[in-house]
Design a protein around this motif. Sequence first.
Motif, PDB file in Angstrom:
ATOM      1  N   ARG A  66       0.825  -1.215   0.000  1.00  0.00           N
ATOM      2  CA  ARG A  66       0.000   0.000   0.000  1.00  0.00           C
ATOM      3  C   ARG A  66       0.860   1.266   0.000  1.00  0.00           C
ATOM      4  NH1 ARG A  66      -3.180  -3.214   3.452  1.00  0.00           N
ATOM      5  NH2 ARG A  66      -2.381  -2.205   5.335  1.00  0.00           N
ATOM      6  N   LYS A  67       1.991   1.186   0.673  1.00  0.00           N
ATOM      7  CA  LYS A  67       2.914   2.329   0.647  1.00  0.00           C
ATOM      8  C   LYS A  67       3.415   2.604  -0.765  1.00  0.00           C
ATOM      9  CE  LYS A  67       6.097   3.170   3.499  1.00  0.00           C
ATOM     10  NZ  LYS A  67       7.371   3.047   4.238  1.00  0.00           N
ATOM     11  N   GLU A  68       3.452   1.539  -1.577  1.00  0.00           N
ATOM     12  CA  GLU A  68       3.931   1.659  -2.959  1.00  0.00           C
ATOM     13  C   GLU A  68       2.759   1.839  -3.936  1.00  0.00           C
ATOM     14  OE1 GLU A  68       7.151   1.582  -3.956  1.00  0.00           O
ATOM     15  OE2 GLU A  68       7.920   1.364  -1.908  1.00  0.00           O
ATOM     16  N   HIS A  69       1.582   2.212  -3.412  1.00  0.00           N
ATOM     17  CA  HIS A  69       0.396   2.541  -4.213  1.00  0.00           C
ATOM     18  C   HIS A  69      -0.328   1.329  -4.792  1.00  0.00           C
ATOM     19  CE1 HIS A  69       1.882   6.580  -3.743  1.00  0.00           C
ATOM     20  NE2 HIS A  69       2.968   6.300  -4.424  1.00  0.00           N
ATOM     21  N   PHE A  70      -0.009   0.125  -4.330  1.00  0.00           N
ATOM     22  CA  PHE A  70      -0.806  -1.040  -4.717  1.00  0.00           C
ATOM     23  C   PHE A  70      -2.150  -0.994  -3.984  1.00  0.00           C
ATOM     24  CE2 PHE A  70       3.375  -2.655  -5.777  1.00  0.00           C
ATOM     25  CZ  PHE A  70       3.170  -3.562  -6.802  1.00  0.00           C
ATOM     26  N   VAL A  71      -3.160  -1.550  -4.625  1.00  0.00           N
ATOM     27  CA  VAL A  71      -4.429  -1.823  -3.942  1.00  0.00           C
ATOM     28  C   VAL A  71      -4.385  -3.270  -3.453  1.00  0.00           C
ATOM     29  CG1 VAL A  71      -6.909  -2.122  -4.246  1.00  0.00           C
ATOM     30  CG2 VAL A  71      -5.754  -0.138  -5.242  1.00  0.00           C
ATOM     31  N   THR A  72      -4.681  -3.487  -2.182  1.00  0.00           N
ATOM     32  CA  THR A  72      -4.664  -4.854  -1.640  1.00  0.00           C
ATOM     33  C   THR A  72      -6.036  -5.214  -1.081  1.00  0.00           C
ATOM     34  OG1 THR A  72      -3.966  -4.188   0.587  1.00  0.00           O
ATOM     35  CG2 THR A  72      -2.225  -4.622  -1.027  1.00  0.00           C
ATOM     36  N   LEU A  73      -6.414  -6.470  -1.271  1.00  0.00           N
ATOM     37  CA  LEU A  73      -7.647  -7.019  -0.728  1.00  0.00           C
ATOM     38  C   LEU A  73      -7.307  -8.278   0.065  1.00  0.00           C
ATOM     39  CD1 LEU A  73      -9.860  -6.770  -3.948  1.00  0.00           C
ATOM     40  CD2 LEU A  73      -9.790  -5.149  -2.057  1.00  0.00           C
ATOM     41  N   HIS A  74      -8.137  -8.604   1.048  1.00  0.00           N
ATOM     42  CA  HIS A  74      -7.863  -9.754   1.921  1.00  0.00           C
ATOM     43  C   HIS A  74      -9.119 -10.607   2.070  1.00  0.00           C
ATOM     44  CE1 HIS A  74      -3.881  -8.384   3.499  1.00  0.00           C
ATOM     45  NE2 HIS A  74      -4.370  -7.228   3.092  1.00  0.00           N
ATOM     46  N   PHE A  75      -8.911 -11.909   1.993  1.00  0.00           N
ATOM     47  CA  PHE A  75     -10.013 -12.858   2.151  1.00  0.00           C
ATOM     48  C   PHE A  75      -9.519 -14.015   3.012  1.00  0.00           C
ATOM     49  CE2 PHE A  75     -12.261 -16.700   0.442  1.00  0.00           C
ATOM     50  CZ  PHE A  75     -13.521 -16.390   0.923  1.00  0.00           C
ATOM     51  N   ASN A  76     -10.119 -14.186   4.198  1.00  0.00           N
ATOM     52  CA  ASN A  76      -9.794 -15.320   5.055  1.00  0.00           C
ATOM     53  C   ASN A  76     -10.754 -16.448   4.707  1.00  0.00           C
ATOM     54  OD1 ASN A  76      -9.737 -17.207   7.282  1.00  0.00           O
ATOM     55  ND2 ASN A  76      -8.616 -15.669   8.452  1.00  0.00           N
ATOM     56  N   ALA A  77     -10.256 -17.411   3.950  1.00  0.00           N
ATOM     57  CA  ALA A  77     -11.129 -18.475   3.436  1.00  0.00           C
ATOM     58  C   ALA A  77     -11.735 -19.304   4.555  1.00  0.00           C
ATOM     59  CB  ALA A  77     -10.332 -19.374   2.481  1.00  0.00           C
ATOM     60  N   TRP A  78     -10.977 -19.510   5.619  1.00  0.00           N
ATOM     61  CA  TRP A  78     -11.453 -20.366   6.706  1.00  0.00           C
ATOM     62  C   TRP A  78     -12.679 -19.771   7.411  1.00  0.00           C
ATOM     63  CZ3 TRP A  78      -9.695 -20.969  12.306  1.00  0.00           C
ATOM     64  CH2 TRP A  78     -10.093 -22.205  12.809  1.00  0.00           C
ATOM     65  N   GLU A  79     -12.759 -18.437   7.444  1.00  0.00           N
ATOM     66  CA  GLU A  79     -13.864 -17.779   8.131  1.00  0.00           C
ATOM     67  C   GLU A  79     -15.179 -17.925   7.383  1.00  0.00           C
ATOM     68  OE1 GLU A  79     -12.675 -13.773   8.755  1.00  0.00           O
ATOM     69  OE2 GLU A  79     -11.311 -14.244  10.419  1.00  0.00           O
ATOM     70  N   SER A  80     -15.123 -18.317   6.123  1.00  0.00           N
ATOM     71  CA  SER A  80     -16.374 -18.415   5.347  1.00  0.00           C
ATOM     72  C   SER A  80     -16.570 -19.796   4.743  1.00  0.00           C
ATOM     73  CB  SER A  80     -16.380 -17.360   4.233  1.00  0.00           C
ATOM     74  OG  SER A  80     -15.309 -17.562   3.341  1.00  0.00           O
ATOM     75  N   ASP A  81     -15.857 -20.811   5.256  1.00  0.00           N
ATOM     76  CA  ASP A  81     -15.964 -22.121   4.608  1.00  0.00           C
ATOM     77  C   ASP A  81     -17.247 -22.868   4.979  1.00  0.00           C
ATOM     78  OD1 ASP A  81     -15.475 -23.169   7.141  1.00  0.00           O
ATOM     79  OD2 ASP A  81     -13.984 -24.613   6.442  1.00  0.00           O
ATOM     80  N   TYR A  82     -18.120 -22.197   5.736  1.00  0.00           N
ATOM     81  CA  TYR A  82     -19.437 -22.782   5.998  1.00  0.00           C
ATOM     82  C   TYR A  82     -20.357 -22.621   4.793  1.00  0.00           C
ATOM     83  CZ  TYR A  82     -20.411 -17.846   6.774  1.00  0.00           C
ATOM     84  OH  TYR A  82     -20.506 -16.486   6.611  1.00  0.00           O
ATOM     85  N   ALA A  83     -20.023 -21.707   3.881  1.00  0.00           N
ATOM     86  CA  ALA A  83     -20.872 -21.434   2.720  1.00  0.00           C
ATOM     87  C   ALA A  83     -20.700 -22.534   1.673  1.00  0.00           C
ATOM     88  CB  ALA A  83     -20.517 -20.077   2.110  1.00  0.00           C
ATOM     89  N   ASP A  84     -21.698 -22.687   0.813  1.00  0.00           N
ATOM     90  CA  ASP A  84     -21.625 -23.683  -0.250  1.00  0.00           C
ATOM     91  C   ASP A  84     -20.723 -23.224  -1.382  1.00  0.00           C
ATOM     92  OD1 ASP A  84     -23.328 -25.457   1.018  1.00  0.00           O
ATOM     93  OD2 ASP A  84     -25.118 -24.507   0.173  1.00  0.00           O
ATOM     94  N   ASP A  85     -20.743 -21.929  -1.644  1.00  0.00           N
ATOM     95  CA  ASP A  85     -19.977 -21.397  -2.772  1.00  0.00           C
ATOM     96  C   ASP A  85     -19.239 -20.144  -2.321  1.00  0.00           C
ATOM     97  OD1 ASP A  85     -19.275 -19.963  -5.257  1.00  0.00           O
ATOM     98  OD2 ASP A  85     -20.484 -21.499  -6.220  1.00  0.00           O
ATOM     99  N   PRO A  86     -17.924 -20.046  -2.574  1.00  0.00           N
ATOM    100  CA  PRO A  86     -17.145 -18.890  -2.111  1.00  0.00           C
ATOM    101  C   PRO A  86     -17.242 -17.667  -3.013  1.00  0.00           C
ATOM    102  CG  PRO A  86     -15.708 -20.419  -3.249  1.00  0.00           C
ATOM    103  CD  PRO A  86     -17.077 -21.070  -3.217  1.00  0.00           C
ATOM    104  N   LEU A  87     -17.963 -17.780  -4.120  1.00  0.00           N
ATOM    105  CA  LEU A  87     -17.943 -16.696  -5.094  1.00  0.00           C
ATOM    106  C   LEU A  87     -18.452 -15.386  -4.507  1.00  0.00           C
ATOM    107  CD1 LEU A  87     -17.329 -15.755  -7.911  1.00  0.00           C
ATOM    108  CD2 LEU A  87     -19.526 -16.670  -8.681  1.00  0.00           C
ATOM    109  N   CYS A  88     -19.577 -15.432  -3.793  1.00  0.00           N
ATOM    110  CA  CYS A  88     -20.122 -14.206  -3.210  1.00  0.00           C
ATOM    111  C   CYS A  88     -19.158 -13.611  -2.181  1.00  0.00           C
ATOM    112  CB  CYS A  88     -21.473 -14.483  -2.551  1.00  0.00           C
ATOM    113  SG  CYS A  88     -22.817 -14.768  -3.731  1.00  0.00           S
TER     114      CYS A  88
END
Length: 451
Positions: A66-88
Amino acid sequence: MADFYSLQLDIPENDPFKYDKLNRKQVAVMLKNIFKKFDKGAVVSLDSPWGTGKTTFIKMFSCLLRKEHFVTLHFNAWESDYADDPLCALLSEFGKRKKLPEAIKSNLGRILIAGTAEIVKGALHKTTGIDSDSLKDAVKASIDECAKIGGESLQAYREKEQGLNDFKRSLSEYIEGSYVKDEMCQLPIIFFIDELDRCNPHYAVKVLERLKHCFSIPDIVFVLSLDKKHLRNSVKGYFHSPDIDAEEYLRRFIDIEFNLPAPNYKSYCEYLSEKFEIKPFFNFDRIKEDEINEIVVNMAHQNGLSLRQLEKFYGHLYIICSSFSVKDYAQYVAFFLLLHKFKPLILSEIEHKKYSIKDLYINLINIFPNYLDDYNYFIGQILGLYGRYAHLINTRESPEEWIDQEDTMTDDACQMLYSGMRLTAIDSMDFHPRLETVLDHIYLYSMITKN
């Protein structure tokens, strides 16, 4: 007082590696320079065993980007593995930065129509024997057989395929128009996906397939933080086959693999010792806190211990020493706790008095660093404690009668060994604890912890 419950490092935005205890800044800088060239998109795996600091690293790395002007996104897969599909869930990470346009939502709905995927997949399996979540790959694999499915299912598939293409196009346009680029070059969005190897097998594979088929568009670099060994096991579990080539399967989804360097155990143990305020418990005229650290570091190298295992060791040592009146025998608590956690067979043989003094010495010397002479005095103390505990020592005899001098041991080292034995077996019998006391402290604590 030490904060036993949280070892989360502060990560200053302006200096993200200020508290880096594993010397990984150079790795982050190298990856940053590589990512600058990935404007066409890629999937990169950041591979390291469980408990080796991957999550902390990507948090620091993200700040650096981010200091170098990148845009970063974060997704913790384990926190949402109760869902049937991760797309949403994956798509919601984009929506957190800016409202998603209706075109994306509409196209997303078209590819998530309830039952469509299962209708086509079931028909495919029935007529061709193919069992795959990758519908596109399955159709290509047996196009002639797919013609047998029937008009309704094929129409559903075509609508899903068109929805997928429209979704990718609308998402690409959204990204191109919504995220600021660096003035010098087109910087990709860096999308971190953490804890993928901890998810249930179905969800882990589903995430990989969604990345491949829905997010294979320019301007996004996905960084998968994972333990590849466990992810391979997830793949085998998903397909219910121990014989499947999981490595080859993962290559379909991962463009570049990077192994995070092994942690610097010495620096990390010094940090934990300071964090948990271990130093005040040690009597410095016998064995110093940094010498205990050296023993722990040697054990970590020998057994490939994770950072989490080391955290738990120092945390448990702190609780025992602060909960009981250990006086000046914290060094013994530390050593036998180390055996309890990482060399339980040796501790069991000690507890059941199976060793002779010499046999115990032979089993202990491998635990200590190579410069053994520096530790012979402490080893002698351990042997003296054990000799009293197992009734192998006659205090009217001299230590020379308890154990012979080894051929590889210098005279000075031997005298240090004998001095240590004499200290705990004779000179300070009333002052030093019995081994039973040390073990009671360790086992009492083990009864109230799930670790």
